[in-house]
Design an enzyme around this catalytic site. Sequence first.
Site, PDB file in Angstrom:
ATOM      1  N   ASP A 102       0.825  -1.212   0.000  1.00 41.25           N
ATOM      2  CA  ASP A 102       0.000   0.000   0.000  1.00 41.25           C
ATOM      3  C   ASP A 102       0.859   1.262   0.000  1.00 41.25           C
ATOM      4  O   ASP A 102       1.972   1.272   0.527  1.00 41.25           O
ATOM      5  CB  ASP A 102      -0.908  -0.019   1.241  1.00 41.25           C
ATOM      6  N   HIS A 116       1.980   3.450  -9.147  1.00 33.66           N
ATOM      7  CA  HIS A 116       1.830   2.002  -9.352  1.00 33.66           C
ATOM      8  C   HIS A 116       3.044   1.447 -10.110  1.00 33.66           C
ATOM      9  O   HIS A 116       3.477   0.325  -9.863  1.00 33.66           O
ATOM     10  CB  HIS A 116       0.530   1.708 -10.094  1.00 33.66           C
ATOM     11  N   LEU A 134      10.206 -21.029  -4.407  1.00 35.06           N
ATOM     12  CA  LEU A 134       9.340 -20.043  -3.742  1.00 35.06           C
ATOM     13  C   LEU A 134       8.002 -20.041  -4.471  1.00 35.06           C
ATOM     14  O   LEU A 134       7.966 -20.019  -5.699  1.00 35.06           O
ATOM     15  CB  LEU A 134       9.964 -18.639  -3.834  1.00 35.06           C
TER      16      LEU A 134
HETATM   17  C1  IPE Z   1      -5.501  -2.705   0.044  1.00 33.93           C
HETATM   18  O1  IPE Z   1      -5.182  -1.378  -0.112  1.00 33.93           O
HETATM   19  C2  IPE Z   1      -5.498  -3.393  -1.291  1.00 33.93           C
HETATM   20  C3  IPE Z   1      -4.204  -3.566  -1.920  1.00 33.93           C
HETATM   21  C4  IPE Z   1      -3.055  -3.229  -1.425  1.00 33.93           C
HETATM   22  C5  IPE Z   1      -4.245  -4.200  -3.213  1.00 33.93           C
HETATM   23  P1  IPE Z   1      -6.323  -0.251  -0.264  1.00 33.93           P
HETATM   24  O2  IPE Z   1      -5.586   1.014  -0.459  1.00 33.93           O
HETATM   25  O3  IPE Z   1      -7.298  -0.633  -1.294  1.00 33.93           O
HETATM   26  O4  IPE Z   1      -7.030  -0.311   1.161  1.00 33.93           O
HETATM   27  P2  IPE Z   1      -7.858   0.788   1.957  1.00 33.93           P
HETATM   28  O5  IPE Z   1      -8.930   1.281   1.022  1.00 33.93           O
HETATM   29  O6  IPE Z   1      -6.915   1.872   2.326  1.00 33.93           O
HETATM   30  O7  IPE Z   1      -8.390   0.055   3.149  1.00 33.93           O
HETATM   31  C1  IPE Z   2      -1.734   0.242  -3.272  1.00 32.51           C
HETATM   32  O1  IPE Z   2      -1.528   1.604  -3.310  1.00 32.51           O
HETATM   33  C2  IPE Z   2      -2.019  -0.336  -4.620  1.00 32.51           C
HETATM   34  C3  IPE Z   2      -3.407  -0.787  -4.816  1.00 32.51           C
HETATM   35  C4  IPE Z   2      -4.351  -0.718  -3.911  1.00 32.51           C
HETATM   36  C5  IPE Z   2      -3.729  -1.319  -6.106  1.00 32.51           C
HETATM   37  P1  IPE Z   2      -2.723   2.658  -3.276  1.00 32.51           P
HETATM   38  O2  IPE Z   2      -3.090   2.976  -4.680  1.00 32.51           O
HETATM   39  O3  IPE Z   2      -3.833   2.169  -2.423  1.00 32.51           O
HETATM   40  O4  IPE Z   2      -2.004   3.888  -2.609  1.00 32.51           O
HETATM   41  P2  IPE Z   2      -2.582   4.882  -1.527  1.00 32.51           P
HETATM   42  O5  IPE Z   2      -3.061   4.068  -0.369  1.00 32.51           O
HETATM   43  O6  IPE Z   2      -3.695   5.632  -2.195  1.00 32.51           O
HETATM   44  O7  IPE Z   2      -1.419   5.752  -1.179  1.00 32.51           O
HETATM   45 MG    MG Z   3      -4.191   2.363  -0.419  1.00 31.17          MG
END
Ligand code: IPE
Ligand code: IPE
Ligand code: MG
Length: 274
Positions: free
Chosen positions: A43, A60, A154
């Site tokens: 995240d 990303h 792995l």
């Molecule tokens: C969780 O992150 C999903 C992934 C890392 C793929 P999100 O960014 O979607 O989660 P919330 O919305 O902050 O809980």
């Molecule tokens: C995690 O990063 C990737 C996915 C959920 C696909 P985010 O896109 O949720 O990044 P933040 O949480 O908005 O910083």
């Molecule tokens: Mg996120």
Amino acid sequence: MSLPVEPMPRPRRPLPPPAHPSGARAPRIPERRLPRHVAIIMDGNGRWAASHGAARTRGHRGGSRATVDVVDGAVEIGLAQLSLYAFSTENWARPAAEVDGIMLLLHEVLRDNIERWHEQGIRVRWSGRRTRAAPALRAELEAAEDLTRHNDVLTVAVCFDYGSRTELLDAVRRMAVDVATGRVDPAALVEQDLAGYLYQPDMAEIDLLVRTGGEQRISNFQLWQAAYAELVFEDTLWPEFDRRHLWRAMQTYTVRQRRFGGTAEVMPGGTAAS
Ligand code: IPE
Ligand code: IPE
Ligand code: MG
């Protein structure tokens, strides 16, 4: 329709993973202290992009680089199983351009790395609903699974269109069919039977669950499998994460005392610690 891919025999000696550019090497963790299964909620891509004045897709892209390094680092330290939360069942709520960008990036990561991963003895599996991914991504993920099916260095479970509640719902649906057709006696069911209906029934329970990006929540990830996982929350945003952070989290894990509800320390797999 994509053609079935024959599992390719990989060389007898798996290729070693490339070292981290810093030259850092994996710490030695005694085998009995190694987690068997590490899961990561990757995240912080969006916040990383915002802090660089860039579009979320740039974040990303940075996240993809982190993922590739972490997979190499997992092989280097001798980890057996790694689950990576790449896209949740709730992430479809994001703008279509961001969703498409994430799918394209995952496709690219697989295309650019799968042969090397295969030579390293990595097995790729896909955890999640299979019907909504872009057809090209679905084909790439399924080809990766087929190609690497017999690898055992792995296992990497790519959790794409993954949600724990959906996984449990799908499991209960299939179990209900087995009950209705008389294959399963509901009165005789035990917990392990339900686990057998999950996406990856033969993977170990999660020993260590890492979330990057500073949030301290589970976000519908592996609710069943992480019942007794050790939790490590990292402030580092995913695009800035690399194998050295993974190793540090694994070292943190080694000094945790797991009790599974009892009074004495228990090692993963259920054996008492000596
Ligand atoms: C969780 O992150 C999903 C992934 C890392 C793929 P999100 O960014 O979607 O989660 P919330 O919305 O902050 O809980
Ligand atoms: C995690 O990063 C990737 C996915 C959920 C696909 P985010 O896109 O949720 O990044 P933040 O949480 O908005 O910083
Ligand atoms: Mg996120």
